[in-house]
Design a protein around this motif. Structure first.
Motif, mmCIF file in Angstrom:
data_model
loop_
_atom_site.group_PDB
_atom_site.id
_atom_site.type_symbol
_atom_site.label_atom_id
_atom_site.label_comp_id
_atom_site.label_asym_id
_atom_site.label_seq_id
_atom_site.Cartn_x
_atom_site.Cartn_y
_atom_site.Cartn_z
ATOM 1 N N TRP B 34 3.811 10.078 -9.455
ATOM 2 C CA TRP B 34 4.596 9.486 -8.378
ATOM 3 C C TRP B 34 5.325 8.265 -8.932
ATOM 4 O O TRP B 34 4.749 7.466 -9.683
ATOM 5 C CB TRP B 34 3.717 9.063 -7.199
ATOM 6 N N TYR B 35 6.594 8.163 -8.516
ATOM 7 C CA TYR B 35 7.433 7.022 -8.832
ATOM 8 C C TYR B 35 8.051 6.546 -7.527
ATOM 9 O O TYR B 35 8.097 7.279 -6.540
ATOM 10 C CB TYR B 35 8.572 7.413 -9.778
ATOM 11 N N ARG B 36 8.561 5.322 -7.539
ATOM 12 C CA ARG B 36 9.313 4.887 -6.375
ATOM 13 C C ARG B 36 10.541 4.096 -6.837
ATOM 14 O O ARG B 36 10.572 3.560 -7.950
ATOM 15 C CB ARG B 36 8.453 4.046 -5.431
ATOM 16 N N GLN B 37 11.516 4.046 -5.954
ATOM 17 C CA GLN B 37 12.719 3.267 -6.227
ATOM 18 C C GLN B 37 13.072 2.485 -4.966
ATOM 19 O O GLN B 37 13.492 3.082 -3.964
ATOM 20 C CB GLN B 37 13.890 4.163 -6.648
ATOM 21 N N ILE B 38 12.863 1.191 -5.029
ATOM 22 C CA ILE B 38 13.322 0.318 -3.958
ATOM 23 C C ILE B 38 14.831 0.208 -4.078
ATOM 24 O O ILE B 38 15.381 0.197 -5.189
ATOM 25 C CB ILE B 38 12.647 -1.059 -4.055
ATOM 26 N N ILE B 60 1.394 -1.742 -9.106
ATOM 27 C CA ILE B 60 1.863 -1.505 -7.732
ATOM 28 C C ILE B 60 0.838 -0.661 -6.984
ATOM 29 O O ILE B 60 0.626 -0.817 -5.781
ATOM 30 C CB ILE B 60 3.216 -0.754 -7.741
ATOM 31 N N PHE B 61 0.202 0.239 -7.682
ATOM 32 C CA PHE B 61 -0.718 1.223 -7.087
ATOM 33 C C PHE B 61 -2.053 0.551 -6.817
ATOM 34 O O PHE B 61 -3.013 0.703 -7.571
ATOM 35 C CB PHE B 61 -0.872 2.409 -8.042
ATOM 36 N N ASP B 62 -2.094 -0.211 -5.709
ATOM 37 C CA ASP B 62 -3.321 -0.942 -5.384
ATOM 38 C C ASP B 62 -4.210 -0.097 -4.468
ATOM 39 O O ASP B 62 -3.991 1.110 -4.317
ATOM 40 C CB ASP B 62 -2.969 -2.297 -4.754
ATOM 41 N N ASP B 86 6.871 -1.626 1.272
ATOM 42 C CA ASP B 86 6.669 -0.248 0.800
ATOM 43 C C ASP B 86 7.888 0.627 1.072
ATOM 44 O O ASP B 86 7.940 1.777 0.623
ATOM 45 C CB ASP B 86 5.445 0.380 1.468
ATOM 46 N N SER B 87 8.854 0.100 1.802
ATOM 47 C CA SER B 87 10.081 0.862 2.076
ATOM 48 C C SER B 87 10.786 1.146 0.758
ATOM 49 O O SER B 87 11.124 0.222 0.000
ATOM 50 C CB SER B 87 11.013 0.076 2.992
ATOM 51 N N ALA B 88 11.003 2.424 0.470
ATOM 52 C CA ALA B 88 11.569 2.836 -0.821
ATOM 53 C C ALA B 88 11.763 4.346 -0.795
ATOM 54 O O ALA B 88 11.324 5.038 0.125
ATOM 55 C CB ALA B 88 10.635 2.464 -1.974
ATOM 56 N N MET B 89 12.422 4.841 -1.847
ATOM 57 C CA MET B 89 12.422 6.289 -2.120
ATOM 58 C C MET B 89 11.212 6.577 -2.996
ATOM 59 O O MET B 89 10.993 5.898 -3.999
ATOM 60 C CB MET B 89 13.684 6.699 -2.870
ATOM 61 N N TYR B 90 10.452 7.578 -2.630
ATOM 62 C CA TYR B 90 9.283 7.973 -3.408
ATOM 63 C C TYR B 90 9.551 9.329 -4.037
ATOM 64 O O TYR B 90 9.874 10.296 -3.342
ATOM 65 C CB TYR B 90 8.036 8.024 -2.526
ATOM 66 N N PHE B 91 9.439 9.377 -5.352
ATOM 67 C CA PHE B 91 9.703 10.604 -6.088
ATOM 68 C C PHE B 91 8.419 11.138 -6.705
ATOM 69 O O PHE B 91 7.680 10.401 -7.355
ATOM 70 C CB PHE B 91 10.708 10.355 -7.215
ATOM 71 N N CYS B 92 8.211 12.406 -6.507
ATOM 72 C CA CYS B 92 7.147 13.124 -7.182
ATOM 73 C C CYS B 92 7.749 13.769 -8.431
ATOM 74 O O CYS B 92 8.920 14.165 -8.423
ATOM 75 C CB CYS B 92 6.607 14.187 -6.230
ATOM 76 N N ALA B 93 6.974 13.889 -9.483
ATOM 77 C CA ALA B 93 7.435 14.559 -10.696
ATOM 78 C C ALA B 93 6.288 15.368 -11.273
ATOM 79 O O ALA B 93 5.109 15.098 -11.008
ATOM 80 C CB ALA B 93 7.947 13.544 -11.712
ATOM 81 N N PHE B 106 11.708 15.952 -11.510
ATOM 82 C CA PHE B 106 11.564 15.181 -10.284
ATOM 83 C C PHE B 106 11.952 15.974 -9.052
ATOM 84 O O PHE B 106 12.853 16.818 -9.091
ATOM 85 C CB PHE B 106 12.440 13.925 -10.354
ATOM 86 N N GLY B 107 11.276 15.671 -7.953
ATOM 87 C CA GLY B 107 11.660 16.200 -6.667
ATOM 88 C C GLY B 107 12.805 15.397 -6.064
ATOM 89 O O GLY B 107 13.225 14.391 -6.642
ATOM 90 N N PRO B 108 13.275 15.807 -4.886
ATOM 91 C CA PRO B 108 14.420 15.151 -4.256
ATOM 92 C C PRO B 108 14.081 13.813 -3.623
ATOM 93 O O PRO B 108 14.978 13.048 -3.267
ATOM 94 C CB PRO B 108 14.864 16.154 -3.191
ATOM 95 N N GLY B 109 12.787 13.524 -3.466
ATOM 96 C CA GLY B 109 12.386 12.235 -2.930
ATOM 97 C C GLY B 109 12.113 12.251 -1.445
ATOM 98 O O GLY B 109 12.601 13.105 -0.703
ATOM 99 N N THR B 110 11.289 11.296 -1.029
ATOM 100 C CA THR B 110 11.067 11.000 0.391
ATOM 101 C C THR B 110 11.486 9.557 0.611
ATOM 102 O O THR B 110 10.998 8.649 -0.079
ATOM 103 C CB THR B 110 9.581 11.156 0.783
ATOM 104 N N ARG B 111 12.392 9.369 1.569
ATOM 105 C CA ARG B 111 12.773 7.996 1.894
ATOM 106 C C ARG B 111 11.796 7.469 2.931
ATOM 107 O O ARG B 111 11.723 7.993 4.042
ATOM 108 C CB ARG B 111 14.202 7.954 2.456
ATOM 109 N N LEU B 112 11.032 6.459 2.561
ATOM 110 C CA LEU B 112 10.069 5.841 3.478
ATOM 111 C C LEU B 112 10.659 4.552 4.021
ATOM 112 O O LEU B 112 11.046 3.675 3.240
ATOM 113 C CB LEU B 112 8.750 5.552 2.765
ATOM 114 N N THR B 113 10.724 4.469 5.338
ATOM 115 C CA THR B 113 11.200 3.257 6.001
ATOM 116 C C THR B 113 10.058 2.691 6.831
ATOM 117 O O THR B 113 9.535 3.381 7.720
ATOM 118 C CB THR B 113 12.403 3.550 6.904
ATOM 119 N N VAL B 114 9.653 1.475 6.524
ATOM 120 C CA VAL B 114 8.573 0.813 7.260
ATOM 121 C C VAL B 114 9.188 -0.264 8.142
ATOM 122 O O VAL B 114 9.892 -1.157 7.651
ATOM 123 C CB VAL B 114 7.540 0.198 6.297
ATOM 124 N N LEU B 115 8.932 -0.150 9.447
ATOM 125 C CA LEU B 115 9.534 -1.087 10.420
ATOM 126 C C LEU B 115 8.529 -2.155 10.855
ATOM 127 O O LEU B 115 7.323 -1.909 10.837
ATOM 128 C CB LEU B 115 10.035 -0.311 11.642
#
Lengths: 113, 115
Positions: B34-38, B60-62, B86-93, B106-115
């Motif tokens: 797993w990777y992420r991109q803010i 980051i992986f706490d 934690d809001s970011a794109m999360y990529f699985c590979a 890599f996968g296409p990603g999940t955009r996580l939005t935390v409000l």
């Protein structure tokens, strides 16, 4: 800790000409170098890679050159096509299969008509 | 051509809620990541997974993060109590033994939005 650096945030190239994307690294222990291409709202797509024991790898329009003494690599795209417009990430990794990839910040390539 | 898939493509959640991001790696691959991109930043490594255990994790992986391979096809990332940052794109590979230069796909990603 920027182990992989892409100092040009963007690059514009005329269609049909050569695009050259540059990358520098600081860790001489990297075993592999990779280039990924990314379109908006998509994941990074693997493009081409090179082992640290080689100095050139070619795949169709894409060639990667590695200069270990300068800790520098470059990606050449020739001829450049409109579909090449994307963000290009330089990346590096080590020999173990479960090792992470370290990415640069990316260079946005614009191919001009 | 085999590819990594991820669901959902976009997840919106309230701060403090748990989220589970799902990935289906390429079927004959053995190494998962797993990777992420803010937004506006680099793609950053979170965790690697092999042989049903974590191989390496970043700072980051706490304790709020966990990964699981619940069956032979899925690979999940759970965030127990989401924070705004934690809001970011999360990529699985995933990667396999056939890749000569340890290429990861890599996968296409999940955009996580935390409000």
């Amino acid at each position: 800790d920027q182990q992989v650096k892409q100092n040009s945030p963007s690059l514009s190239v005329q269609e049909g000409r050569i695009s050259i994307l540059n990358c520098d690294y600081t860790n001489s222990m990297f075993d592999y170098f990779l280039w990924y291409k990314k379109y908006p709202a998509e994941g990074p797509t693997f493009l081409i890679s090179i082992s640290s024991i080689k100095d050139k790898n070619e795949d169709g329009r894409f060639t990667v050159f590695l200069n270990k003494s300068a800790k520098h690599l470059s990606l050449h795209i020739v001829p450049s096509q409109p579909g090449d417009s994307a963000v290009y990430f330089c990346a590096a990794s080590w020999a173990n299969r479960d090792d992470k990839i370290i990415f640069g910040k990316g260079t946005r390539l614009h191919i001009l008509p | 051509e085999p590819e990594v898939t991820q669901t959902p493509s976009h997840q919106v959640t309230q701060m403090g809620q748990e989220v589970i991001l799902r990935c289906v790696p390429i079927s004959n691959h053995l190494y998962f990541y797993w990777y992420r991109q803010i937004l506006g930043q680099k793609v950053e490594f979170l965790v690697s997974f092999y042989n049903n255990e974590i191989s390496e994790k970043s700072e980051i992986f706490d304790d709020q993060f966990s990964v699981e391979r619940p069956d032979g096809s899925n690979f999940t990332l759970k965030i127990r109590s989401t924070k705004l940052e934690d809001s970011a794109m999360y990529f699985c590979a995933s990667s396999g033994l056939a890749e000569p230069n340890n290429e990861q796909f890599f996968g296409p990603g999940t955009r996580l939005t935390v409000l």
